[in-house]
Design an enzyme around this catalytic site. Structure first.
Site, PDB file in Angstrom:
ATOM      1  N   LYS A  30      85.458   9.634  18.319  1.00  0.00           N
ATOM      2  CA  LYS A  30      86.200   9.827  19.578  1.00  0.00           C
ATOM      3  C   LYS A  30      87.668   9.970  19.205  1.00  0.00           C
ATOM      4  O   LYS A  30      88.378   8.991  18.976  1.00  0.00           O
ATOM      5  CB  LYS A  30      85.985   8.603  20.483  1.00  0.00           C
ATOM      6  CG  LYS A  30      86.086   8.875  21.968  1.00  0.00           C
ATOM      7  CD  LYS A  30      87.403   9.449  22.429  1.00  0.00           C
ATOM      8  CE  LYS A  30      88.424   8.392  22.762  1.00  0.00           C
ATOM      9  NZ  LYS A  30      89.763   8.956  23.049  1.00  0.00           N
ATOM     10  N   GLU A  88      92.090  -1.671  13.332  1.00  0.00           N
ATOM     11  CA  GLU A  88      93.302  -1.314  12.578  1.00  0.00           C
ATOM     12  C   GLU A  88      94.368  -1.054  13.629  1.00  0.00           C
ATOM     13  O   GLU A  88      94.338  -0.023  14.303  1.00  0.00           O
ATOM     14  CB  GLU A  88      93.075  -0.038  11.754  1.00  0.00           C
ATOM     15  CG  GLU A  88      91.957  -0.121  10.738  1.00  0.00           C
ATOM     16  CD  GLU A  88      92.305  -0.976   9.533  1.00  0.00           C
ATOM     17  OE1 GLU A  88      93.494  -1.233   9.285  1.00  0.00           O
ATOM     18  OE2 GLU A  88      91.360  -1.403   8.846  1.00  0.00           O
ATOM     19  N   CYS A 117     101.766   3.433  11.745  1.00  0.00           N
ATOM     20  CA  CYS A 117     101.469   2.010  11.944  1.00  0.00           C
ATOM     21  C   CYS A 117     102.210   1.164  10.928  1.00  0.00           C
ATOM     22  O   CYS A 117     102.681   0.083  11.220  1.00  0.00           O
ATOM     23  CB  CYS A 117      99.974   1.785  11.828  1.00  0.00           C
ATOM     24  SG  CYS A 117      99.286   2.466  10.321  1.00  0.00           S
ATOM     25  N   GLU A 122     106.491  -2.817  18.689  1.00  0.00           N
ATOM     26  CA  GLU A 122     106.274  -1.556  17.981  1.00  0.00           C
ATOM     27  C   GLU A 122     106.762  -0.406  18.861  1.00  0.00           C
ATOM     28  O   GLU A 122     106.330  -0.272  20.004  1.00  0.00           O
ATOM     29  CB  GLU A 122     104.783  -1.377  17.687  1.00  0.00           C
ATOM     30  CG  GLU A 122     104.492  -0.139  16.877  1.00  0.00           C
ATOM     31  CD  GLU A 122     103.000   0.059  16.608  1.00  0.00           C
ATOM     32  OE1 GLU A 122     102.202  -0.062  17.554  1.00  0.00           O
ATOM     33  OE2 GLU A 122     102.646   0.339  15.454  1.00  0.00           O
TER      34      GLU A 122
HETATM   35  P1  NAD Z   1      95.804   3.677  21.698  1.00  0.00           P
HETATM   36  O1  NAD Z   1      95.369   2.275  21.554  1.00  0.00           O
HETATM   37  O2  NAD Z   1      96.467   4.082  22.955  1.00  0.00           O
HETATM   38  O3  NAD Z   1      94.584   4.679  21.522  1.00  0.00           O
HETATM   39  C1  NAD Z   1      93.770   4.677  20.368  1.00  0.00           C
HETATM   40  C2  NAD Z   1      92.405   5.245  20.729  1.00  0.00           C
HETATM   41  O4  NAD Z   1      91.788   4.363  21.665  1.00  0.00           O
HETATM   42  C3  NAD Z   1      92.458   6.616  21.403  1.00  0.00           C
HETATM   43  O5  NAD Z   1      91.373   7.384  20.975  1.00  0.00           O
HETATM   44  C4  NAD Z   1      92.310   6.264  22.876  1.00  0.00           C
HETATM   45  O6  NAD Z   1      91.746   7.311  23.651  1.00  0.00           O
HETATM   46  C5  NAD Z   1      91.369   5.077  22.804  1.00  0.00           C
HETATM   47  N1  NAD Z   1      91.444   4.192  23.965  1.00  0.00           N
HETATM   48  C6  NAD Z   1      92.519   3.905  24.736  1.00  0.00           C
HETATM   49  N2  NAD Z   1      92.174   3.058  25.717  1.00  0.00           N
HETATM   50  C7  NAD Z   1      90.849   2.789  25.567  1.00  0.00           C
HETATM   51  C8  NAD Z   1      89.919   1.994  26.278  1.00  0.00           C
HETATM   52  N3  NAD Z   1      90.274   1.296  27.351  1.00  0.00           N
HETATM   53  N4  NAD Z   1      88.649   1.964  25.824  1.00  0.00           N
HETATM   54  C9  NAD Z   1      88.269   2.664  24.760  1.00  0.00           C
HETATM   55  N5  NAD Z   1      89.106   3.456  24.052  1.00  0.00           N
HETATM   56  C10 NAD Z   1      90.392   3.512  24.449  1.00  0.00           C
HETATM   57  O7  NAD Z   1      96.727   3.970  20.436  1.00  0.00           O
HETATM   58  P2  NAD Z   1      97.485   5.330  20.106  1.00  0.00           P
HETATM   59  O8  NAD Z   1      98.694   5.421  20.965  1.00  0.00           O
HETATM   60  O9  NAD Z   1      96.538   6.466  20.087  1.00  0.00           O
HETATM   61  O10 NAD Z   1      97.912   5.084  18.583  1.00  0.00           O
HETATM   62  C11 NAD Z   1      99.030   4.400  18.211  1.00  0.00           C
HETATM   63  C12 NAD Z   1      98.689   3.018  17.728  1.00  0.00           C
HETATM   64  O11 NAD Z   1      97.785   3.092  16.626  1.00  0.00           O
HETATM   65  C13 NAD Z   1      99.894   2.273  17.196  1.00  0.00           C
HETATM   66  O12 NAD Z   1      99.874   0.956  17.696  1.00  0.00           O
HETATM   67  C14 NAD Z   1      99.669   2.282  15.689  1.00  0.00           C
HETATM   68  O13 NAD Z   1     100.299   1.229  15.004  1.00  0.00           O
HETATM   69  C15 NAD Z   1      98.194   2.203  15.602  1.00  0.00           C
HETATM   70  N6  NAD Z   1      97.723   2.650  14.283  1.00  0.00           N
HETATM   71  C16 NAD Z   1      97.247   1.719  13.410  1.00  0.00           C
HETATM   72  C17 NAD Z   1      96.829   2.109  12.132  1.00  0.00           C
HETATM   73  C18 NAD Z   1      96.301   1.107  11.137  1.00  0.00           C
HETATM   74  O14 NAD Z   1      95.675   1.527  10.173  1.00  0.00           O
HETATM   75  N7  NAD Z   1      96.528  -0.186  11.324  1.00  0.00           N
HETATM   76  C19 NAD Z   1      96.890   3.453  11.772  1.00  0.00           C
HETATM   77  C20 NAD Z   1      97.375   4.379  12.696  1.00  0.00           C
HETATM   78  C21 NAD Z   1      97.784   3.966  13.951  1.00  0.00           C
END
Ligand code: NAD
Length: 497
Positions: free
Chosen positions: A190, A266, A301, A400
């Site tokens: 997804k 993550e 991240c 963040e």
């Molecule tokens: P997000 O949490 O908004 O979304 C991540 C994913 O989750 C997307 O596919 C989104 O559609 C899905 N999602 C959102 N709400 C959901 C729900 N209620 N139920 C199920 N799925 C849902 O994050 P983002 O804005 O896409 O990404 C940025 C974040 O990702 C930052 O916090 C960053 O630090 C983190 N990140 C972490 C790593 C790591 O390895 N630790 C790597 C890359 C990014």
């Protein structure tokens, strides 16, 4: 691959973009017929219509994945056969590197040079590495008494759903695809609604490589529809999640509300980059500090978003970091010379600008940037921004931002640096710059982070685990440890008495 430098704008105009889901070996629209616009942050224009999948589609994908898993066509293949197919998959990704790089840049705004050199190469390398690993891993025999034989074996877990973010759309997916598929699972990807295009595109390459129908599925759509349907699904065995800490916490709830599926998180970070007065090379440290926050527009991240400098070298370091940051002005992501691209969408642009306002309101001083840039392009760009005089209790020091905004603070010594470094809810990465090896090791032990860099930042290799302490997540991507997430341990006890 062509030998001449492509004209990326021309290529972009003639690019055919697939926007449908991929379920059971075929591209299909959402069962409801719903679609959403995929807007490019490069110029703010809609470039594709993408299937907006929801629970009905998740049910179809999970059923296909389960059928494929039970059939054994993939899950019970000899590891060396899965290896062959995955190696072919990685080769096809490289053969399509220009198309995939272009899609990645158009979709999420990163510079085309980075998409080519970093994203596509790392994606292929990751899948290759897990393919190469899978036929070299042995199970265990336990040291029991002589009249028993106890085998400890690993089995694929079943149906794995990966829910991933937009900052490195293909790489974040590959870190889960590699180990999960190599281990024999069925997989549903997804992608983020903000960057679905490369995930959709590689589904066809996976099929062409020989991954059986139903083993690799892609469900584009929103978090609260497609994502939630997978996370609450009674027949999904495992969620590999990368995204924000806020959504990560929801994943744990969804698991508890449904089938106790394994959840690996993550999540976010607010990583300290600590430069001490005995840093071996201040110029190198300053250049690394700038790229630690400005690479990928700060949408990382593991970004070194808190620069913590020992007072005695504060002015010298800041001057150099500002100088390095000034050279990274945002440009057209399709120009190969550009090093800082667009912010993924207007919502994230608003978030970043909001934090810049919060920093100003809290009394921090803007030392560089601080404004929106390239408005005339129609896209979403922010100047590289550096705040000085930041206190640990300010929002820009605790939360963040996920944009090109650096919070610089000064401390009196190494102990205070560690204390400030550990003062946030996150624990993803940290760095220490010092020529004293004892101090470096002591600080590395004291810093509560999944990755600690000494005299470098963001050094990376597929062989080492990636992930965080505290609210940065659970489990680790990359390295052989990632197999732990996508396999179950089984004990088989044979009575030999
Ligand atoms: P997000 O949490 O908004 O979304 C991540 C994913 O989750 C997307 O596919 C989104 O559609 C899905 N999602 C959102 N709400 C959901 C729900 N209620 N139920 C199920 N799925 C849902 O994050 P983002 O804005 O896409 O990404 C940025 C974040 O990702 C930052 O916090 C960053 O630090 C983190 N990140 C972490 C790593 C790591 O390895 N630790 C790597 C890359 C990014």
């Amino acid at each position: 691959m062509s030998n001449t430098t492509p004209n990326w704008h021309e290529r972009a105009r003639s690019l055919a973009i697939e926007g449908r889901a991929f379920i059971d070996g075929k591209y299909v629209g959402a069962a409801s017929g719903a679609t959403f616009d995929c807007v490019s942050p490069v110029d703010g224009r809609a470039i594709a219509r993408v299937a907006s999948t929801d629970r009905a589609d998740a049910d179809l994908a999970v059923a296909a994945a389960r059928r494929a898993f039970e059939s054994g066509a993939w899950s019970r293949q000899a590891p060396r056969e899965r290896k062959k197919v995955l190696l072919r998959f990685a080769e096809l990704i490289l053969e399509h590197r220009e198309e995939l790089a272009l899609l990645e840049t158009l979709d999420m705004g990163k510079p085309i040079s980075d998409s080519l050199a970093v994203d596509i190469n790392s994606t292929a390398r990751c899948i290759t590495w897990y393919a190469e690993a899978i036929d070299k891993i042995y199970d265990e025999v336990a040291p029991t008494s002589h009249d028993a034989l106890a085998l400890i074996t690993r089995e694929p877990i079943g149906v794995v759903a990966a829910i991933v973010p937009w900052n490195f759309p293909l790489i974040m997916a590959a870190w889960k695809i590699g180990p999960a598929l190599a281990a024999g699972n069925s997989f549903i990807l997804k992608p983020s609604e903000k960057s679905p295009l490369t995930a959709i595109r590689i589904a066809e390459l996976a099929a062409r490589a020989g991954i059986p129908d139903g083993v690799f599925n892609v469900l584009p759509g929103f978090g609260h529809t497609a994502g939630q349907a997978l996370a609450l699904h009674m027949d999904v065995d495992c969620i590999g999640f990368t995204g924000s800490t806020r959504t990560g916490k929801l994943m744990l709830q969804y698991s508890g509300q449904s089938n106790m599926k394994r959840v690996w998180l993550e999540c976010g970070g607010k990583s300290p980059n600590i430069i001490l007065a005995d840093c071996p090379d201040l110029d190198r440290a300053a250049t690394a500090a700038a790229s630690a926050i400005f690479f990928n527009q700060g949408e990382m991240c593991s970004a070194g978003s808190r620069l913590i400098v020992e007072e005695r070298v504060r002015d010298a370091v800041l001057e150099k970091v500002i100088e390095a940051g000034r050279k990274l002005q945002p440009g057209d992501p399709l120009d190969p010379a550009t090093r800082l691209g667009a912010i993924v969408d207007d919502v994230q642009l608003g978030t970043v600008l909001g934090y810049i306002d919060a920093g100003r309101d809290d009394g921090a001083e803007i030392l560089l940037g601080g404004r929106r840039a390239r408005d005339e392009s129609g896209g979403f760009y922010v100047e590289p921004t550096i705040f000085g005089g930041v206190r640990a209790d300010m929002r820009i020091a605790r939360e963040e931002i996920f944009g090109p905004v650096l919070a610089a603070m000064s401390v009196k010594d190494a102990d205070e640096a560690v204390k400030v470094g550990n003062s946030v809810v996150y624990g993803l990465a940290a760095a220490v710059w010092t020529r004293d090896i004892t101090r470096a090791h002591r600080m590395a032990r004291a810093l509560r982070a999944g990755m600690v860099y000494v005299n470098c930042y963001d050094a990376d290799d597929i062989t080492v685990p990636f992930g965080g302490f505290k609210q940065s997540g659970t489990g680790r991507d990359k390295s052989l440890h990632a197999f732990d997430k996508y396999t179950e341990l089984k004990t088989t006890w044979v009575d030999l008495s």
